[in-house]
Design a protein around this motif. Sequence first.
Motif, mmCIF file in Angstrom:
data_model
loop_
_atom_site.group_PDB
_atom_site.id
_atom_site.type_symbol
_atom_site.label_atom_id
_atom_site.label_comp_id
_atom_site.label_asym_id
_atom_site.label_seq_id
_atom_site.Cartn_x
_atom_site.Cartn_y
_atom_site.Cartn_z
ATOM 1 N N GLY A 76 0.796 -1.348 -0.034
ATOM 2 C CA GLY A 76 -0.147 -0.002 -0.061
ATOM 3 C C GLY A 76 0.925 1.061 0.125
ATOM 4 N N PHE A 77 2.173 1.201 0.523
ATOM 5 C CA PHE A 77 3.028 2.443 0.756
ATOM 6 C C PHE A 77 3.199 2.634 -0.824
ATOM 7 C CE2 PHE A 77 7.597 3.290 0.179
ATOM 8 C CZ PHE A 77 7.405 4.725 1.016
ATOM 9 N N PHE A 78 3.439 1.783 -1.663
ATOM 10 C CA PHE A 78 3.676 2.209 -2.849
ATOM 11 C C PHE A 78 2.609 2.833 -3.744
ATOM 12 C CE2 PHE A 78 7.184 -0.504 -1.611
ATOM 13 C CZ PHE A 78 8.065 0.323 -1.882
ATOM 14 N N LEU A 79 1.289 2.560 -3.367
ATOM 15 C CA LEU A 79 0.323 3.158 -4.083
ATOM 16 C C LEU A 79 0.529 4.629 -3.649
ATOM 17 C CD1 LEU A 79 -2.694 0.931 -2.707
ATOM 18 C CD2 LEU A 79 -1.472 0.915 -4.857
ATOM 19 N N LEU A 80 0.977 5.332 -2.918
ATOM 20 C CA LEU A 80 1.176 6.539 -2.861
ATOM 21 C C LEU A 80 2.530 7.034 -3.462
ATOM 22 C CD1 LEU A 80 0.735 6.935 1.299
ATOM 23 C CD2 LEU A 80 -0.676 7.598 -0.569
ATOM 24 N N GLY A 81 3.138 6.119 -4.100
ATOM 25 C CA GLY A 81 4.365 6.312 -4.929
ATOM 26 C C GLY A 81 4.271 7.626 -5.960
ATOM 27 N N PRO A 82 3.090 7.536 -6.730
ATOM 28 C CA PRO A 82 2.636 8.891 -7.571
ATOM 29 C C PRO A 82 3.192 10.174 -6.831
ATOM 30 C CG PRO A 82 1.267 7.145 -7.868
ATOM 31 C CD PRO A 82 1.834 6.747 -6.904
ATOM 32 N N PHE A 83 2.756 10.373 -5.628
ATOM 33 C CA PHE A 83 2.840 11.536 -4.806
ATOM 34 C C PHE A 83 4.109 11.757 -4.388
ATOM 35 C CE2 PHE A 83 3.064 13.663 -0.733
ATOM 36 C CZ PHE A 83 2.637 14.786 -1.112
ATOM 37 N N LEU A 84 4.724 10.453 -3.674
ATOM 38 C CA LEU A 84 6.196 10.438 -3.392
ATOM 39 C C LEU A 84 7.099 10.860 -4.389
ATOM 40 C CD1 LEU A 84 5.453 7.984 -0.596
ATOM 41 C CD2 LEU A 84 5.565 10.274 -0.275
ATOM 42 N N ALA A 85 6.935 10.474 -5.511
ATOM 43 C CA ALA A 85 7.810 10.712 -6.494
ATOM 44 C C ALA A 85 7.597 12.052 -7.244
ATOM 45 C CB ALA A 85 7.751 9.589 -7.736
ATOM 46 N N MET A 86 6.949 12.939 -6.709
ATOM 47 C CA MET A 86 6.664 14.276 -7.121
ATOM 48 C C MET A 86 8.200 15.071 -7.479
ATOM 49 S SD MET A 86 4.257 16.601 -8.338
ATOM 50 C CE MET A 86 2.901 15.874 -7.504
ATOM 51 N N GLY A 87 8.862 14.895 -6.420
ATOM 52 C CA GLY A 87 10.475 15.594 -6.668
ATOM 53 C C GLY A 87 11.386 15.006 -7.673
ATOM 54 N N LEU A 88 11.032 13.584 -8.104
ATOM 55 C CA LEU A 88 11.805 13.065 -8.956
ATOM 56 C C LEU A 88 11.196 13.907 -10.429
ATOM 57 C CD1 LEU A 88 12.130 9.521 -7.713
ATOM 58 C CD2 LEU A 88 13.898 11.146 -8.246
ATOM 59 N N TYR A 89 9.761 13.675 -10.341
ATOM 60 C CA TYR A 89 9.181 14.486 -11.715
ATOM 61 C C TYR A 89 9.755 15.935 -11.845
ATOM 62 C CZ TYR A 89 5.647 10.886 -10.639
ATOM 63 O OH TYR A 89 5.029 9.717 -10.325
ATOM 64 N N ASP A 90 9.857 16.583 -10.776
ATOM 65 C CA ASP A 90 10.033 18.056 -11.045
ATOM 66 C C ASP A 90 11.803 18.137 -11.050
ATOM 67 O OD1 ASP A 90 9.710 20.806 -10.605
ATOM 68 O OD2 ASP A 90 10.683 20.866 -8.800
ATOM 69 N N LEU A 91 12.370 16.955 -10.604
ATOM 70 C CA LEU A 91 13.826 17.063 -11.223
ATOM 71 C C LEU A 91 14.247 16.958 -12.365
ATOM 72 C CD1 LEU A 91 16.860 17.307 -9.997
ATOM 73 C CD2 LEU A 91 16.725 15.070 -9.357
ATOM 74 N N SER A 92 13.561 16.088 -12.948
ATOM 75 C CA SER A 92 13.662 15.721 -14.378
ATOM 76 C C SER A 92 12.888 16.832 -15.251
ATOM 77 C CB SER A 92 12.770 14.377 -14.822
ATOM 78 O OG SER A 92 13.441 13.348 -14.492
ATOM 79 N N ARG A 93 11.948 17.389 -14.801
ATOM 80 C CA ARG A 93 11.671 18.738 -15.328
ATOM 81 C C ARG A 93 12.513 19.710 -15.532
ATOM 82 N NH1 ARG A 93 7.744 23.084 -14.043
ATOM 83 N NH2 ARG A 93 8.282 22.757 -11.853
ATOM 84 N N ARG A 94 13.153 19.949 -14.393
ATOM 85 C CA ARG A 94 14.272 21.171 -14.159
ATOM 86 C C ARG A 94 15.406 20.859 -15.002
ATOM 87 N NH1 ARG A 94 13.125 24.847 -10.466
ATOM 88 N NH2 ARG A 94 11.284 24.343 -8.920
#
Length: 261
Positions: A76-94
């Motif tokens: 279940g913890f990894f069901l929250l992965g899309p939110f917890l990975a927000m920083g990684l998305y932003d890092l790639s975007r930058r």
Amino acid sequence: MGIQHISANKIHADDEFLIRKVPIHIIPDWLHSGVTDIHLGGRASLFYGIFFAATGILLHTIFAENYWLLAGLTTGFFLLGPFLAMGLYDLSRRMEAGEPPALAPTLMAWLPNLINITLFTVLLVCLFLSWVRLSMTIFSHYFHGALPTFTDVVINVFTFKQPVFLLVYFGTGALFAAAIFSISVIAMPLMLDRNTSAWTAAITSLRTCARNPIPMLFWAFCIVVLIGFGLATNFLGLMLTMPVVGHASWHVYRDLIEVKN
């Protein structure tokens, strides 16, 4: 990735976004982009990898004696992965925009679209808690109300002592995972990048999966394999596999969604 030739369909006539239809052989490109971003992101990417691994280890340590609960919490913890990975998305975007890979700005990536990201995260948390509760109920039912030991769980998994339990548990878990994947695989990066509403992001994600069922099915399989490897290595492998998934997910979004100018 040279995707300009890939066709795109409008979500609606007046929508801002177009959904591309991609070939299945683009998946290795997504993984390669994820690995490349880890290399470019350096310490910032490593920070998120360590966070995921440390959280997994912490859960295992606290609930080591309650495997019936640990199973639900871990998955279940990894069901929250899309939110917890927000920083990684932003890092790639930058990095895609030519900015240096700094950690600090990514920690607050959700602030510009706070309300919608919060609403979506609340939905993920509700699904997470529902799965944990359902996981406990399934264990309790098939083990006759007793709390199974780790040995009990292993025996049932590898000897198929209770095939109905395995079918119900993993089947239900797969349904939860499929639902989360379908509404979030594009939603979180889209809300981060374009400040869209939670509803628009979720519907766009669903329609993207519907337009690309086979590629998205195989992409989901890749995520399961990568996370499974991380779990199988006592969570240490998550230091690498979770940043790969997070960074690659940004490139999935970029290749699948075209923003009309």
